[in-house]
Design an enzyme around this catalytic site. Sequence first.
Site, short mmCIF file in Angstrom:
data_model
loop_
_atom_site.label_atom_id
_atom_site.label_comp_id
_atom_site.label_asym_id
_atom_site.label_seq_id
_atom_site.Cartn_x
_atom_site.Cartn_y
_atom_site.Cartn_z
N ASP A 30 -27.98 -1.05 19.51
CA ASP A 30 -27.74 -2.20 19.39
C ASP A 30 -26.01 -2.41 18.85
O ASP A 30 -25.19 -2.98 20.40
CB ASP A 30 -28.29 -3.71 18.70
CG ASP A 30 -29.79 -3.58 19.69
OD1 ASP A 30 -30.48 -3.06 20.77
OD2 ASP A 30 -30.30 -4.62 19.39
N ASP A 75 -37.09 -6.72 18.06
CA ASP A 75 -35.66 -6.43 19.24
C ASP A 75 -36.71 -6.36 20.32
O ASP A 75 -37.87 -6.10 21.07
CB ASP A 75 -35.45 -5.08 19.01
CG ASP A 75 -34.71 -4.38 20.56
OD1 ASP A 75 -33.88 -4.70 20.30
OD2 ASP A 75 -35.41 -3.58 21.07
N THR A 108 -31.17 -8.90 24.74
CA THR A 108 -32.87 -8.38 24.82
C THR A 108 -33.48 -9.81 25.08
O THR A 108 -34.00 -10.80 26.14
CB THR A 108 -33.25 -7.31 25.04
OG1 THR A 108 -33.54 -7.31 23.33
CG2 THR A 108 -32.44 -6.34 25.29
N THR A 109 -33.63 -10.48 23.88
CA THR A 109 -34.16 -11.60 23.73
C THR A 109 -33.77 -12.58 23.80
O THR A 109 -34.55 -13.44 24.40
CB THR A 109 -34.13 -12.13 22.22
OG1 THR A 109 -34.80 -10.46 21.16
CG2 THR A 109 -35.76 -12.88 21.39
P1 ADP Z 1 -31.07 -10.32 21.25
O1 ADP Z 1 -32.34 -9.48 21.23
O2 ADP Z 1 -30.89 -11.86 21.98
O3 ADP Z 1 -29.33 -9.94 20.50
P2 ADP Z 1 -31.02 -11.35 18.34
O4 ADP Z 1 -32.27 -11.80 17.45
O5 ADP Z 1 -29.61 -10.18 18.33
O6 ADP Z 1 -31.23 -11.46 19.30
O7 ADP Z 1 -29.98 -12.11 18.09
C1 ADP Z 1 -29.01 -13.01 18.73
C2 ADP Z 1 -28.40 -14.30 18.75
O8 ADP Z 1 -28.09 -14.64 17.20
C3 ADP Z 1 -27.18 -14.58 19.18
O9 ADP Z 1 -27.41 -15.61 19.59
C4 ADP Z 1 -26.12 -14.25 18.32
O10 ADP Z 1 -25.26 -14.87 18.32
C5 ADP Z 1 -27.14 -15.16 16.67
N1 ADP Z 1 -26.81 -14.95 15.71
C6 ADP Z 1 -26.13 -13.19 15.16
N2 ADP Z 1 -25.81 -13.71 13.81
C7 ADP Z 1 -25.91 -15.20 13.81
C8 ADP Z 1 -25.23 -15.95 12.02
N3 ADP Z 1 -25.23 -15.65 10.78
N4 ADP Z 1 -24.79 -16.69 12.57
C9 ADP Z 1 -25.59 -17.61 13.91
N5 ADP Z 1 -26.26 -17.31 14.70
C10 ADP Z 1 -26.05 -15.92 14.60
MG MG Z 2 -29.67 -8.64 18.88
#
Ligand code: ADP
Ligand code: MG
Length: 568
Positions: free
Chosen positions: A396, A67, A100-101
């Site tokens: 989240d 996270d 957040t990332t």
């Molecule tokens: P954040 O803290 O920004 O939410 P995450 O590690 O949760 O970071 O990653 C979020 C990103 O991953 C988003 O751009 C989301 O659309 C993408 N994402 C989530 N699940 C999938 C998936 N199955 N395939 C492709 N992208 C995905």
């Molecule tokens: Mg996320």
Amino acid sequence: MAAQATKANMPVVILKDGAEQSKGREAQKNNIAAAKIIAEIVHTSLGPRGMDKMLVDSLGDVTITNDGATILKEIDVQHPAAKMLVEISKTTDNEVGDGTTSAVVLAGALLEHAESLIIQDVHPTIIVDGYRKSAKKAKQFLDDIAEKITANDKASLLKIAKTSMQTKLVRKNSDQLAEMVVKAVLSVAEKNNEKYTVDIDDIKVEKKSGGSINDSAIVKGIVLDKEIVHSGMPNKVTAGKIALINTALEINKTETDAKINISNPQQMKSFLDEENRMLKTMVDKVIGSGATVVLCQKGIDDMAQHYLAKAGILAVRRVKESDMTKLAKATGARVVNNLDDLFEKDLGSAELIQEKKVEEDKWVFVEGCKHPKSVTLLLRAGSQRVVDEVERSIHDSLMVVKDVMELPSIVAGGGSPETYAATKIRNWAKSLEGREQLAAEKFSDALEAIPLALAENAGMDPIDTLTNLRSKQIKGEKWIGIDVMKAKVGNMKTSDIIEPLAVKQQIVSAASEAACMILRIDDVIATAKSAGPPPGAEGGMPPGMGGMGGMPPGMGGMGGMPDMGGMM
Ligand code: ADP
Ligand code: MG
């Protein structure tokens, strides 16, 4: 550094000795470098194939997470510009909970691309203007692409909750957990003229290591991680009448040193009798109100426990303040600060109050509350670290469901909306005059940092994937994104990877604001570390400010010699 020469070569001392200053390009380069480092740290944890970080704090406590906000909070950065990126992850976490990332990755990319323009002698003010306009446009384009949904449509909410868990350790359990999350949010959501508001503080989250994630459950009511105070009390009360008390059921100890001289056993006995009598009076007041359950925020004396037990009352002590608030809401009780104010009308009610064993602990469950909107998510997992990460993921997930209920618009995930906005901005940039156009182009390049990172972390070829994605989107397939789990470019909506529009908007605003703020800085002045402010004094220098890059550490090494400079 601290002294600057005038034309007549007379040094003018403005800053105290030991203060550090970096100016112009130097300052910009330095700030951008620091921000880029922060973005690089979280970059590899973006998306479902992102890696986790193991963070060890000064006490040796280990946190394992992916996270963004948690990573940055734990690493305790010191560089002032880097701190700004940490802040945007924090605000994003507070505002929308997820993304957040992404916000940090985007801010890092915006700065990296701005740097290339600065090298080409584009003035930072122009870049800032271009970025601001682009951010506004990007949000519009996101708005255009977004799809309206029904705010309380459970099927969509489940997909959204599940998408936010796809990138977390809880992915395998996301079906079950998403169900719990959506149920919880739906039960606390309030409807006001067709609009929903959700206060996720109404959802209590309790965690306990042991068992497995599957054992997590939703409890319709409030769970207190406390046990019943006395074994003589009933461990189950039905149709309970609940008193919430915010005062100790104890005899106040005197604050000052008071001595009581007791010279014979008779006096001792009457002293104790008097104490007992006082406690008995207190308990009698509780009994008099008709309460069958006492939940006390403060302590309960042994003797008072005994009297309560004798009256068949179930009591819990040292309940957290936040739980008292939740209990008040759930049971309809009023928190009473003075026992003389406790009457029957102040009592709340719940169908069942009972103590249950959760692993080695005993917890009190208050279920079937008068107000049906109170829920607790009881999270379980094999170890403390896992259950901690489950809790963060659930946070989240609760937040994204709240986000869409409050603003019922969705976009696809997998870098799809970012690529769409980037392409649109590139076209729109042509309408801009002069060098702002360059800035807008860089803005779209920066937006593509998200799909690039997703592809890269999934072991796909980032450039091939991005060009493929762009060309399909240009052909009109606007829901096309990177399906990381299948390692191909595909329709994200049919894969049920959907996210709240609010999250994407927040990522763009937060990242561009931070980037612009950092770009506008052309002078960094750090006052010298003072040798030792009086302990506890406010306003001391943040630690390590003196270690501003570009200057050999220890340049401000006047430590231990306060104000010597002024005397020489
Ligand atoms: P954040 O803290 O920004 O939410 P995450 O590690 O949760 O970071 O990653 C979020 C990103 O991953 C988003 O751009 C989301 O659309 C993408 N994402 C989530 N699940 C999938 C998936 N199955 N395939 C492709 N992208 C995905
Ligand atoms: Mg996320």
